[in-house]
Design a protein around this motif. Sequence first.
Motif, PDB file in Angstrom:
ATOM      1  N   VAL A 259       0.832  -1.202   0.000  1.00  0.00           N
ATOM      2  CA  VAL A 259       0.000   0.000   0.000  1.00  0.00           C
ATOM      3  C   VAL A 259       0.867   1.251   0.000  1.00  0.00           C
ATOM      4  CG1 VAL A 259      -1.701   1.310   1.338  1.00  0.00           C
ATOM      5  CG2 VAL A 259      -1.945  -1.165   1.102  1.00  0.00           C
ATOM      6  N   ALA A 260       1.987   1.222   0.734  1.00  0.00           N
ATOM      7  CA  ALA A 260       2.897   2.378   0.744  1.00  0.00           C
ATOM      8  C   ALA A 260       3.498   2.612  -0.634  1.00  0.00           C
ATOM      9  CB  ALA A 260       3.992   2.157   1.781  1.00  0.00           C
ATOM     10  N   LEU A 261       3.847   1.537  -1.340  1.00  0.00           N
ATOM     11  CA  LEU A 261       4.357   1.696  -2.710  1.00  0.00           C
ATOM     12  C   LEU A 261       3.289   2.309  -3.622  1.00  0.00           C
ATOM     13  CD1 LEU A 261       6.323  -1.654  -3.175  1.00  0.00           C
ATOM     14  CD2 LEU A 261       7.289   0.649  -3.289  1.00  0.00           C
ATOM     15  N   THR A 262       2.042   1.899  -3.439  1.00  0.00           N
ATOM     16  CA  THR A 262       0.965   2.457  -4.261  1.00  0.00           C
ATOM     17  C   THR A 262       0.792   3.944  -4.005  1.00  0.00           C
ATOM     18  OG1 THR A 262      -0.156   0.317  -4.156  1.00  0.00           O
ATOM     19  CG2 THR A 262      -1.465   2.204  -4.855  1.00  0.00           C
ATOM     20  N   THR A 263       0.989   4.366  -2.751  1.00  0.00           N
ATOM     21  CA  THR A 263       0.762   5.769  -2.403  1.00  0.00           C
ATOM     22  C   THR A 263       1.906   6.666  -2.857  1.00  0.00           C
ATOM     23  OG1 THR A 263      -0.494   5.046  -0.468  1.00  0.00           O
ATOM     24  CG2 THR A 263       0.271   7.327  -0.490  1.00  0.00           C
ATOM     25  N   SER A 264       3.147   6.215  -2.668  1.00  0.00           N
ATOM     26  CA  SER A 264       4.291   7.107  -2.890  1.00  0.00           C
ATOM     27  C   SER A 264       5.004   6.880  -4.214  1.00  0.00           C
ATOM     28  CB  SER A 264       5.306   6.932  -1.744  1.00  0.00           C
ATOM     29  OG  SER A 264       5.764   5.582  -1.683  1.00  0.00           O
ATOM     30  N   ASP A 265       4.887   5.708  -4.817  1.00  0.00           N
ATOM     31  CA  ASP A 265       5.691   5.408  -6.014  1.00  0.00           C
ATOM     32  C   ASP A 265       4.843   4.792  -7.115  1.00  0.00           C
ATOM     33  OD1 ASP A 265       8.593   5.859  -4.904  1.00  0.00           O
ATOM     34  OD2 ASP A 265       7.595   4.634  -3.395  1.00  0.00           O
ATOM     35  N   TRP A 266       3.615   5.257  -7.253  1.00  0.00           N
ATOM     36  CA  TRP A 266       2.728   4.666  -8.259  1.00  0.00           C
ATOM     37  C   TRP A 266       3.244   4.892  -9.675  1.00  0.00           C
ATOM     38  CZ3 TRP A 266      -0.904   1.225  -8.836  1.00  0.00           C
ATOM     39  CH2 TRP A 266      -1.704   1.247  -9.983  1.00  0.00           C
ATOM     40  N   ASP A 267       3.812   6.052  -9.950  1.00  0.00           N
ATOM     41  CA  ASP A 267       4.272   6.329 -11.316  1.00  0.00           C
ATOM     42  C   ASP A 267       5.327   5.330 -11.760  1.00  0.00           C
ATOM     43  OD1 ASP A 267       2.575   8.466 -11.361  1.00  0.00           O
ATOM     44  OD2 ASP A 267       4.103   9.952 -10.845  1.00  0.00           O
ATOM     45  N   GLU A 268       6.162   4.901 -10.847  1.00  0.00           N
ATOM     46  CA  GLU A 268       7.238   3.981 -11.211  1.00  0.00           C
ATOM     47  C   GLU A 268       6.791   2.528 -11.157  1.00  0.00           C
ATOM     48  OE1 GLU A 268      11.767   2.769  -9.698  1.00  0.00           O
ATOM     49  OE2 GLU A 268      10.701   4.470  -8.815  1.00  0.00           O
ATOM     50  N   CYS A 269       5.865   2.188 -10.269  1.00  0.00           N
ATOM     51  CA  CYS A 269       5.541   0.784  -9.998  1.00  0.00           C
ATOM     52  C   CYS A 269       4.178   0.362 -10.502  1.00  0.00           C
ATOM     53  CB  CYS A 269       5.611   0.529  -8.486  1.00  0.00           C
ATOM     54  SG  CYS A 269       7.113   1.137  -7.702  1.00  0.00           S
ATOM     55  N   SER A 270       3.461   1.243 -11.221  1.00  0.00           N
ATOM     56  CA  SER A 270       2.086   0.914 -11.600  1.00  0.00           C
ATOM     57  C   SER A 270       1.991  -0.304 -12.500  1.00  0.00           C
ATOM     58  CB  SER A 270       1.443   2.118 -12.299  1.00  0.00           C
ATOM     59  OG  SER A 270       2.190   2.476 -13.452  1.00  0.00           O
ATOM     60  N   SER A 271       3.044  -0.621 -13.268  1.00  0.00           N
ATOM     61  CA  SER A 271       2.951  -1.727 -14.230  1.00  0.00           C
ATOM     62  C   SER A 271       2.949  -3.085 -13.537  1.00  0.00           C
ATOM     63  CB  SER A 271       4.113  -1.651 -15.223  1.00  0.00           C
ATOM     64  OG  SER A 271       5.350  -1.735 -14.533  1.00  0.00           O
ATOM     65  N   TRP A 272       3.498  -3.228 -12.331  1.00  0.00           N
ATOM     66  CA  TRP A 272       3.558  -4.524 -11.663  1.00  0.00           C
ATOM     67  C   TRP A 272       2.917  -4.535 -10.271  1.00  0.00           C
ATOM     68  CZ3 TRP A 272       6.366  -3.714  -7.264  1.00  0.00           C
ATOM     69  CH2 TRP A 272       7.293  -2.684  -7.270  1.00  0.00           C
ATOM     70  N   LEU A 273       2.515  -3.380  -9.743  1.00  0.00           N
ATOM     71  CA  LEU A 273       1.887  -3.366  -8.419  1.00  0.00           C
ATOM     72  C   LEU A 273       0.526  -4.058  -8.423  1.00  0.00           C
ATOM     73  CD1 LEU A 273       2.609   0.074  -6.689  1.00  0.00           C
ATOM     74  CD2 LEU A 273       3.074  -2.222  -5.825  1.00  0.00           C
ATOM     75  N   THR A 274      -0.184  -4.026  -9.554  1.00  0.00           N
ATOM     76  CA  THR A 274      -1.482  -4.692  -9.618  1.00  0.00           C
ATOM     77  C   THR A 274      -1.328  -6.200  -9.431  1.00  0.00           C
ATOM     78  OG1 THR A 274      -2.294  -2.966 -11.108  1.00  0.00           O
ATOM     79  CG2 THR A 274      -3.527  -5.026 -11.046  1.00  0.00           C
ATOM     80  N   ALA A 275      -0.319  -6.793 -10.087  1.00  0.00           N
ATOM     81  CA  ALA A 275      -0.076  -8.237  -9.930  1.00  0.00           C
ATOM     82  C   ALA A 275       0.351  -8.573  -8.505  1.00  0.00           C
ATOM     83  CB  ALA A 275       1.004  -8.685 -10.922  1.00  0.00           C
TER      84      ALA A 275
END
Length: 287
Positions: A259-275
């Motif tokens: 959840v912290a990655l989704t909040t602070s680093d979504w632009d960089e991690c959006s391609s694999w955070l969903t999986a």
Amino acid sequence: PAAPPPAMFSAAPVQAPAQPQFAAAAAAPTVPAMPKMQAAPPPVQQFAAAAPPVQQFAAAAPPTPQFTPAAAPPPASVVPPAGPPPGPPPGQFQPAAPPSARFNPSQAGPPPGRPPAAFMPPQGPPPGAVTAPPPGAAAAPAAERPLATHTDPRGDGAAAPPVKRAQPPAAVTVSSVDTSKVPTQLKPVVASLSALFQHCAAAAGPAKKREMDDNSRRLGGLFWRLNAGDISPSVADKLKQLCGALDRGDLAGATGIQVALTTSDWDECSSWLTALKRLLKARAALG
């Protein structure tokens, strides 16, 4: 011949011829009596009550404003323009002002017998010198400089320009991606996420096959970026913490880091955070 003598009348009275006598029995014809006409009564005069007069109220017309002409302002007195006093009449001599009246101190030199005063420079700190505040005065707080982040690398508060990142191949998957160049400190990340995927894929039924294929492509893209070194230090640190929580069986801690990655680093991690979110939810459902 001679006229005959006049006739001679006797003195006996002459009787009138007798009138015929009618029998008294012959009564005169009876004439029917005419009915007596009674006088008609005088006609009764009927007087109709006069209706009361209808009062008609006429709307009072608004009073006509009477224009009263404003009083004319009094005529302005003529003030003669200001100017120098009139000069003397022609032909009259006016003496010039004495020299003392036109004295200019800036042009006057020192009095006779006194040397000129020496030049005194202005008192003050030299140019570029830092002056200390007076005693008791509070120093002005220094401006705070924003911290540099991956979205603001210069730390000046301005958003970083968008960086065009390289994209992984379309056919990359968890099983086909090359991880030979992944840094040593990030190899545990590849191993832990690969084990998470294999555990969830083995428990998924045919209805989840399409979703698991999509998860494989997204995690393969993350491994490809780790192999290419295209991961910021802050994201790499969070991935190491997440995988350490997975190895300890702390699914709640791993989910909090996701959840912290989704909040602070979504632009960089959006391609694999969903999986990663899907896999953590499936792992928690398996118990």
